[in-house]
Design a protein around this motif. Structure first.
Motif, PDB file in Angstrom:
ATOM      1  N   ALA A 233       0.829  -1.208   0.000  1.00 18.20           N
ATOM      2  CA  ALA A 233       0.000   0.000   0.000  1.00 18.20           C
ATOM      3  C   ALA A 233       0.863   1.257   0.000  1.00 18.20           C
ATOM      4  O   ALA A 233       0.517   2.254  -0.634  1.00 18.20           O
ATOM      5  CB  ALA A 233      -0.941  -0.003   1.196  1.00 18.20           C
ATOM      6  N   GLU A 234       2.002   1.221   0.709  1.00 17.34           N
ATOM      7  CA  GLU A 234       2.899   2.377   0.719  1.00 17.34           C
ATOM      8  C   GLU A 234       3.460   2.648  -0.675  1.00 17.34           C
ATOM      9  O   GLU A 234       3.513   3.798  -1.135  1.00 17.34           O
ATOM     10  CB  GLU A 234       4.033   2.159   1.713  1.00 17.34           C
ATOM     11  N   ALA A 235       3.877   1.579  -1.366  1.00 15.96           N
ATOM     12  CA  ALA A 235       4.367   1.741  -2.734  1.00 15.96           C
ATOM     13  C   ALA A 235       3.251   2.218  -3.654  1.00 15.96           C
ATOM     14  O   ALA A 235       3.467   3.055  -4.550  1.00 15.96           O
ATOM     15  CB  ALA A 235       4.941   0.416  -3.234  1.00 15.96           C
ATOM     16  N   GLU A 236       2.069   1.699  -3.413  1.00 16.04           N
ATOM     17  CA  GLU A 236       0.909   2.097  -4.215  1.00 16.04           C
ATOM     18  C   GLU A 236       0.631   3.591  -4.091  1.00 16.04           C
ATOM     19  O   GLU A 236       0.299   4.258  -5.076  1.00 16.04           O
ATOM     20  CB  GLU A 236      -0.301   1.277  -3.771  1.00 16.04           C
ATOM     21  N   GLU A 237       0.801   4.141  -2.904  1.00 14.67           N
ATOM     22  CA  GLU A 237       0.529   5.561  -2.696  1.00 14.67           C
ATOM     23  C   GLU A 237       1.456   6.423  -3.553  1.00 14.67           C
ATOM     24  O   GLU A 237       1.030   7.440  -4.112  1.00 14.67           O
ATOM     25  CB  GLU A 237       0.694   5.918  -1.218  1.00 14.67           C
ATOM     26  N   VAL A 238       2.719   6.022  -3.657  1.00 15.04           N
ATOM     27  CA  VAL A 238       3.673   6.793  -4.468  1.00 15.04           C
ATOM     28  C   VAL A 238       3.256   6.775  -5.931  1.00 15.04           C
ATOM     29  O   VAL A 238       3.205   7.816  -6.609  1.00 15.04           O
ATOM     30  CB  VAL A 238       5.093   6.218  -4.300  1.00 15.04           C
ATOM     31  N   LEU A 239       2.957   5.585  -6.443  1.00 17.06           N
ATOM     32  CA  LEU A 239       2.568   5.466  -7.844  1.00 17.06           C
ATOM     33  C   LEU A 239       1.214   6.112  -8.103  1.00 17.06           C
ATOM     34  O   LEU A 239       0.979   6.668  -9.186  1.00 17.06           O
ATOM     35  CB  LEU A 239       2.541   3.994  -8.246  1.00 17.06           C
ATOM     36  N   ALA A 240       0.326   6.061  -7.115  1.00 21.01           N
ATOM     37  CA  ALA A 240      -0.994   6.670  -7.289  1.00 21.01           C
ATOM     38  C   ALA A 240      -0.883   8.184  -7.447  1.00 21.01           C
ATOM     39  O   ALA A 240      -1.654   8.787  -8.209  1.00 21.01           O
ATOM     40  CB  ALA A 240      -1.893   6.328  -6.101  1.00 21.01           C
ATOM     41  N   ARG A 241       0.060   8.791  -6.744  1.00 25.05           N
ATOM     42  CA  ARG A 241       0.245  10.237  -6.909  1.00 25.05           C
ATOM     43  C   ARG A 241       0.658  10.577  -8.336  1.00 25.05           C
ATOM     44  O   ARG A 241       0.186  11.559  -8.919  1.00 25.05           O
ATOM     45  CB  ARG A 241       1.299  10.747  -5.920  1.00 25.05           C
ATOM     46  N   HIS A 242       1.545   9.766  -8.895  1.00 28.89           N
ATOM     47  CA  HIS A 242       1.972   9.999 -10.279  1.00 28.89           C
ATOM     48  C   HIS A 242       0.805   9.787 -11.243  1.00 28.89           C
ATOM     49  O   HIS A 242       0.617  10.559 -12.195  1.00 28.89           O
ATOM     50  CB  HIS A 242       3.127   9.066 -10.642  1.00 28.89           C
ATOM     51  N   ALA A 243      -0.002   8.749 -10.992  1.00 29.02           N
ATOM     52  CA  ALA A 243      -1.163   8.493 -11.839  1.00 29.02           C
ATOM     53  C   ALA A 243      -2.165   9.638 -11.748  1.00 29.02           C
ATOM     54  O   ALA A 243      -2.781  10.026 -12.747  1.00 29.02           O
ATOM     55  CB  ALA A 243      -1.822   7.174 -11.447  1.00 29.02           C
ATOM     56  N   GLU A 244      -2.332  10.198 -10.554  1.00 26.83           N
ATOM     57  CA  GLU A 244      -3.253  11.325 -10.381  1.00 26.83           C
ATOM     58  C   GLU A 244      -2.815  12.524 -11.212  1.00 26.83           C
ATOM     59  O   GLU A 244      -3.638  13.200 -11.847  1.00 26.83           O
ATOM     60  CB  GLU A 244      -3.329  11.704  -8.896  1.00 26.83           C
ATOM     61  N   LEU A 245      -1.515  12.784 -11.212  1.00 24.24           N
ATOM     62  CA  LEU A 245      -0.990  13.888 -12.015  1.00 24.24           C
ATOM     63  C   LEU A 245      -1.233  13.643 -13.496  1.00 24.24           C
ATOM     64  O   LEU A 245      -1.681  14.540 -14.230  1.00 24.24           O
ATOM     65  CB  LEU A 245       0.510  14.060 -11.741  1.00 24.24           C
ATOM     66  N   GLY A 257     -10.481  11.207 -25.966  1.00 27.80           N
ATOM     67  CA  GLY A 257      -9.235  10.488 -26.200  1.00 27.80           C
ATOM     68  C   GLY A 257      -8.282  10.581 -25.030  1.00 27.80           C
ATOM     69  O   GLY A 257      -7.841  11.679 -24.658  1.00 27.80           O
ATOM     70  N   LEU A 258      -7.982   9.435 -24.430  1.00 27.68           N
ATOM     71  CA  LEU A 258      -7.011   9.365 -23.337  1.00 27.68           C
ATOM     72  C   LEU A 258      -5.699   8.873 -23.932  1.00 27.68           C
ATOM     73  O   LEU A 258      -5.534   7.689 -24.238  1.00 27.68           O
ATOM     74  CB  LEU A 258      -7.510   8.412 -22.255  1.00 27.68           C
ATOM     75  N   ALA A 259      -4.749   9.782 -24.115  1.00 26.29           N
ATOM     76  CA  ALA A 259      -3.504   9.481 -24.830  1.00 26.29           C
ATOM     77  C   ALA A 259      -2.454   8.944 -23.872  1.00 26.29           C
ATOM     78  O   ALA A 259      -1.592   9.688 -23.385  1.00 26.29           O
ATOM     79  CB  ALA A 259      -2.999  10.730 -25.543  1.00 26.29           C
ATOM     80  N   ILE A 260      -2.515   7.632 -23.602  1.00 26.59           N
ATOM     81  CA  ILE A 260      -1.576   7.036 -22.649  1.00 26.59           C
ATOM     82  C   ILE A 260      -0.921   5.783 -23.225  1.00 26.59           C
ATOM     83  O   ILE A 260      -0.279   5.037 -22.487  1.00 26.59           O
ATOM     84  CB  ILE A 260      -2.284   6.683 -21.330  1.00 26.59           C
ATOM     85  N   ALA A 261      -1.050   5.570 -24.539  1.00 24.25           N
ATOM     86  CA  ALA A 261      -0.524   4.335 -25.132  1.00 24.25           C
ATOM     87  C   ALA A 261       0.978   4.188 -24.916  1.00 24.25           C
ATOM     88  O   ALA A 261       1.495   3.068 -24.852  1.00 24.25           O
ATOM     89  CB  ALA A 261      -0.851   4.296 -26.624  1.00 24.25           C
ATOM     90  N   GLY A 262       1.710   5.290 -24.797  1.00 23.84           N
ATOM     91  CA  GLY A 262       3.155   5.219 -24.629  1.00 23.84           C
ATOM     92  C   GLY A 262       3.621   5.168 -23.195  1.00 23.84           C
ATOM     93  O   GLY A 262       4.834   5.110 -22.935  1.00 23.84           O
ATOM     94  N   GLU A 263       2.692   5.179 -22.238  1.00 18.47           N
ATOM     95  CA  GLU A 263       3.066   5.160 -20.823  1.00 18.47           C
ATOM     96  C   GLU A 263       3.417   3.740 -20.372  1.00 18.47           C
ATOM     97  O   GLU A 263       3.028   2.758 -21.012  1.00 18.47           O
ATOM     98  CB  GLU A 263       1.903   5.685 -19.973  1.00 18.47           C
ATOM     99  N   PRO A 264       4.155   3.599 -19.254  1.00 16.00           N
ATOM    100  CA  PRO A 264       4.419   2.256 -18.708  1.00 16.00           C
ATOM    101  C   PRO A 264       3.115   1.527 -18.430  1.00 16.00           C
ATOM    102  O   PRO A 264       2.087   2.138 -18.133  1.00 16.00           O
ATOM    103  CB  PRO A 264       5.182   2.550 -17.409  1.00 16.00           C
ATOM    104  N   ARG A 265       3.172   0.210 -18.514  1.00 15.48           N
ATOM    105  CA  ARG A 265       1.944  -0.573 -18.407  1.00 15.48           C
ATOM    106  C   ARG A 265       1.233  -0.355 -17.071  1.00 15.48           C
ATOM    107  O   ARG A 265       0.000  -0.305 -17.029  1.00 15.48           O
ATOM    108  CB  ARG A 265       2.239  -2.064 -18.612  1.00 15.48           C
ATOM    109  N   ASP A 266       1.983  -0.238 -15.981  1.00 16.91           N
ATOM    110  CA  ASP A 266       1.330  -0.038 -14.695  1.00 16.91           C
ATOM    111  C   ASP A 266       0.506   1.241 -14.702  1.00 16.91           C
ATOM    112  O   ASP A 266      -0.610   1.278 -14.173  1.00 16.91           O
ATOM    113  CB  ASP A 266       2.347   0.016 -13.558  1.00 16.91           C
ATOM    114  N   LEU A 267       1.031   2.296 -15.311  1.00 16.47           N
ATOM    115  CA  LEU A 267       0.296   3.548 -15.380  1.00 16.47           C
ATOM    116  C   LEU A 267      -0.929   3.409 -16.281  1.00 16.47           C
ATOM    117  O   LEU A 267      -2.013   3.907 -15.960  1.00 16.47           O
ATOM    118  CB  LEU A 267       1.214   4.663 -15.893  1.00 16.47           C
TER     119      LEU A 267
END
Length: 335
Positions: A233-245, A257-267
Motif C-alpha cells: 500500500a505504501e508503494a501504491e501511494e507513491v505510484l498513485a500520486r503519479h497516476a493522479e498527475l 481520447g485518453l492518450a496514454i498508449a506510450g506510458e508504462p503498463r502499470d500507469l
C-alpha cells in the motif's frame, strides 16, 4: 446488560492506532482530539470489539450505525442487538437499510456497495470527521490472497487500505494490525454480545475458501501477509500520486481520447481502470459489477496495445488518433 471493562493496554493501543490514522488522513495537520467518530458495526465479534474499544478510548465522541442488508431472516434481530449494546453504553445508534433489495449475481459485492452508500449518506448527516470499520489483519490477509489469485496489479494487492477517501470523506481501518482471535477474546472476556454471520461459513464465497486455506496452512501467517499488504500500500501511494498527475493532464472526458498508449503498463492499468469507472458513472452503467481497485484489465490492455477495440465492464474502448475513446458497449444480440 452488564458489560465488563476492557484491558487498559488494549484501549491505549486502539487509541494510538486511531490517532496515527487520523494524522495520516490529514497530513499531520489534525489530531484525534475532539474528532467525532462514526463506527460501522455489524454485530460480529470484530466490529463489537471496535465499538467497545472506541467508546473506552474516545468517550462521548462516538456514533454508531448498523447496516441491515436484509439478506437473512436474523439480520434485523442482529441489528437490534447492536442497538441494545449501544444503549447500555449510552452511544447513539442508527439502523440503516438498503434503498432497494440486494439481489442478482455477485451478491457480496452488491451488498458492499449498498452498505458504503448508506453509511456515507448517514455519516454526512451526522457531522462526523471519520468513519471507522472493523477490518482486521485476517481480513487483510484473505483479501491479499484473493487478489493474488485474480492476478491483480499493485493497486489490488494493496488490499484493504488503512485510510481511504470516498464521497463522504475519510474511512479509517484502525484494526488492520489486530488478529481476529484477539478481537474475539476481547468481546468474550468483557461479556459483550456478538453474532457469528453464517454467510462467513458459506463455501460458495471465495473468501470462505481462502479462510479455510489459511486455517489449514500454518506456514501462511496472516499477520505477515497483512504486513506485506501494508508495504504494498505504501508503494501504491507513491505510484498513485503519479497516476493522479497524469490523469489531471490527460483526461478530458470519455469521448476526447485518453492518450496514454506510450506510458508504462502499470500507469496504463491504473488510468484505464479509472477511465472505465468514470465512464460507467457518467453513463449510469451499473452492470456488470466493476471494482476499479482490483479488476483484471490485462486482456483489455493487450487488445488496445494491438490497436483493437475491446469491451470491459459494459464499456467499449477503441484506439483513436487522439487516444483511447470510451463509450457504452453495444447491447448483446440475443440468440
Amino acid at each position: 446488560m452488564t458489560l465488563r471493562p476492557l484491558p487498559g493496554a488494549a484501549v491505549a493501543r486502539f487509541r494510538g492506532d486511531v490517532e496515527r490514522l487520523v494524522a495520516r488522513a490529514c497530513d499531520g495537520m489534525t489530531s484525534a482530539d475532539g474528532a467525532r467518530l462514526a463506527l460501522a458495526v455489524s454485530g460480529g465479534a470484530d466490529s463489537m470489539a471496535m465499538l467497545r474499544l472506541a467508546v473506552a478510548a474516545f468517550p462521548e465522541r462516538i456514533t454508531v450505525a448498523t447496516f441491515d442488508h436484509r439478506l437473512r431472516a436474523d439480520s434485523g434481530a442482529e441489528a437490534a442487538m447492536v442497538a441494545g449494546v449501544c444503549a447500555t453504553l449510552d452511544v447513539p445508534h442508527h439502523i440503516l437499510t438498503p434503498a432497494a433489495p440486494i439481489a442478482g449475481n455477485s451478491v457480496q459485492m452488491r451488498a458492499r456497495t449498498a452498505r458504503y452508500v448508506a453509511l456515507g449518506d448517514w455519516a454526512r448527516g451526522e457531522d462526523v470527521n471519520f468513519l471507522l470499520t472493523g477490518h482486521h489483519a485476517d481480513d487483510q490477509a484473505e483479501t491479499l490472497l484473493m487478489r493474488l489469485q485474480r492476478a491483480s496489479g499493485l493497486s489490488g494487492l494493496a488490499a484493504i487500505r488503512a485510510v481511504r477517501f470516498d464521497a463522504f470523506g475519510a474511512v479509517l481501518r484502525p484494526l488492520l494490525a489486530w488478529r481476529r482471535s484477539e478481537l474475539r477474546a476481547l468481546v468474550e472476556d468483557s461479556a459483550t454480545p456478538f453474532v457469528d454471520d453464517p454467510s462467513n461459513q458459506d463455501p460458495r464465497h471465495d473468501r470462505t475458501k481462502i479462510r479455510a486455506l489459511l486455517a489449514a496452512t500454518p506456514a501462511l501467517d496472516p499477520a505477515a501477509l497483512a504486513a506485506s499488504a501494508g508495504y504494498l500500500a505504501e508503494a501504491e501511494e507513491v505510484l498513485a500520486r503519479h497516476a493522479e498527475l497524469r490523469w489531471s493532464e490527460g483526461w478530458r472526458g470519455p469521448d476526447r481520447g485518453l492518450a496514454i498508449a506510450g506510458e508504462p503498463r502499470d500507469l496504463r492499468r491504473r488510468l484505464v481502470r479509472r477511465a472505465l469507472a468514470e465512464t460507467r458513472a457518467r453513463l449510469g452503467v451499473l452492470h456488470p459489477p466493476f471494482d476499479p481497485d482490483s479488476a483484471n484489465v490485462e486482456p483489455l490492455l493487450d487488445a488496445l496495445a494491438a490497436g483493437r477495440t475491446a469491451t470491459q465492464a459494459g464499456i467499449m474502448v477503441r484506439p483513436g488518433s487522439a487516444g483511447w475513446i470510451f463509450c457504452a458497449a453495444p447491447p448483446r444480440r440475443s440468440l
